[in-house]
Design a protein around this motif. Sequence first.
Motif, PDB file in Angstrom:
ATOM      1  N   ASP A   1       1.070   4.079  -2.930  1.00  0.00           N
ATOM      2  CA  ASP A   1       0.898   5.521  -2.676  1.00  0.00           C
ATOM      3  C   ASP A   1       2.029   6.312  -3.314  1.00  0.00           C
TER       4      ASP A   1
ATOM      5  N   ASP B   1       1.701   9.129  -6.275  1.00  0.00           N
ATOM      6  CA  ASP B   1       2.283  10.477  -6.164  1.00  0.00           C
ATOM      7  C   ASP B   1       3.199  10.771  -7.354  1.00  0.00           C
TER       8      ASP B   1
ATOM      9  N   ASP C   1       0.830  -1.209   0.000  1.00  0.00           N
ATOM     10  CA  ASP C   1       0.000   0.000   0.000  1.00  0.00           C
ATOM     11  C   ASP C   1       0.863   1.258   0.000  1.00  0.00           C
TER      12      ASP C   1
END
Length: 357
Positions: free
Chosen positions: A18, A22, A14
Amino acid sequence: MAQEKLNHLRTRIDAIDDQILDLLNQRAAVVIEVGRAKSGEQREFYVPARELAIYERLGARNTGPFPTEAIRRVFREIISASLSLEHPMKVAFLGPQGTFTHAAAMQQFGFSAQLVPQKSIPAVFDEVLRGRAPYGVVPVENSTEGVVSHTLDMFMESDLQISSEILLGISHFLLSRTGRMEDIRKVVSHPQPLAQCRKWLEENLPDVPLVDVGSTALAAQMVLEDESAAAIASEMAASLYGLQVVKERIEDNPNNFTRFLVIGQKSPERSDRDKTSLMFSIKDQPGILYRMLEPFSKRAINLTKIESRPMKKKAWEYVFFLDIEGHIDEKAVADAIAELKDYCQFLKVLGSYPRAR
């Protein structure tokens, strides 16, 4: 203990996801800036050589375990979505949905492009010529059955240029509503797939009539209405139209590829791996075929294809289509074409563009 480790690994995934998200947004912000810079200089938004360079650089850099062959697919969609931020990419293709041309267009432009099906090859050319789509995708030749004559004929009438080429591995699937061989009373498809599966059809369905239709996707649509019919089409067509696979990969030649052309208003800038296509008609005189090829031979320019088509307006006169390695901006290529022109009744450069890997 195992569940605790699994939860820890999922938490790491996870966190990495992320970071990827980004970075994708950071990349998108840079792409928007690139789009603004291009707009100010009136440059092309679609640059096939740049895309190929990205795929090759990342493939060479990859150390695994992520598979190198998947890198292109992943970045194809990243680039497709990025281009849609710069400029909505509308692409006409020989439809309907589910044709191999549709698959080629998706391979080249990704799912974020607006892919618009057309009923014929002339309709694809017309859509691009009138500016309703900046690019179009059309088939030009198959490694088993040869050229698609309609595409070559359109270049005789059109001033559109070749922007890039696509090579697509072709596997043919026999599809029907029931998925049972014993239910088949006729087989429908485009003439090219029927020819590419001729031996298999003769051995497995020798007494079943074959019916030519305009496209493999149209064949799939027809089979939806007729339980006794089967279509030769793509695996994608089976999914799109809800058909059962009777037999997969029935092409006679497993090394079966079709070459597609991306057409647009102009050709791209020079890259490090280009091909130039041209068409011409020669003056009939002794030794002309030798002199036609000599300008390329003496400059060590490799010819990758030569094809002839009869001129529609003059009996027994022919137009030649030639593919050579190199870009029209290279002096040797430009000089060879200029020398060839002296022997021609007419000559047209169809475009210089990156060769498909």
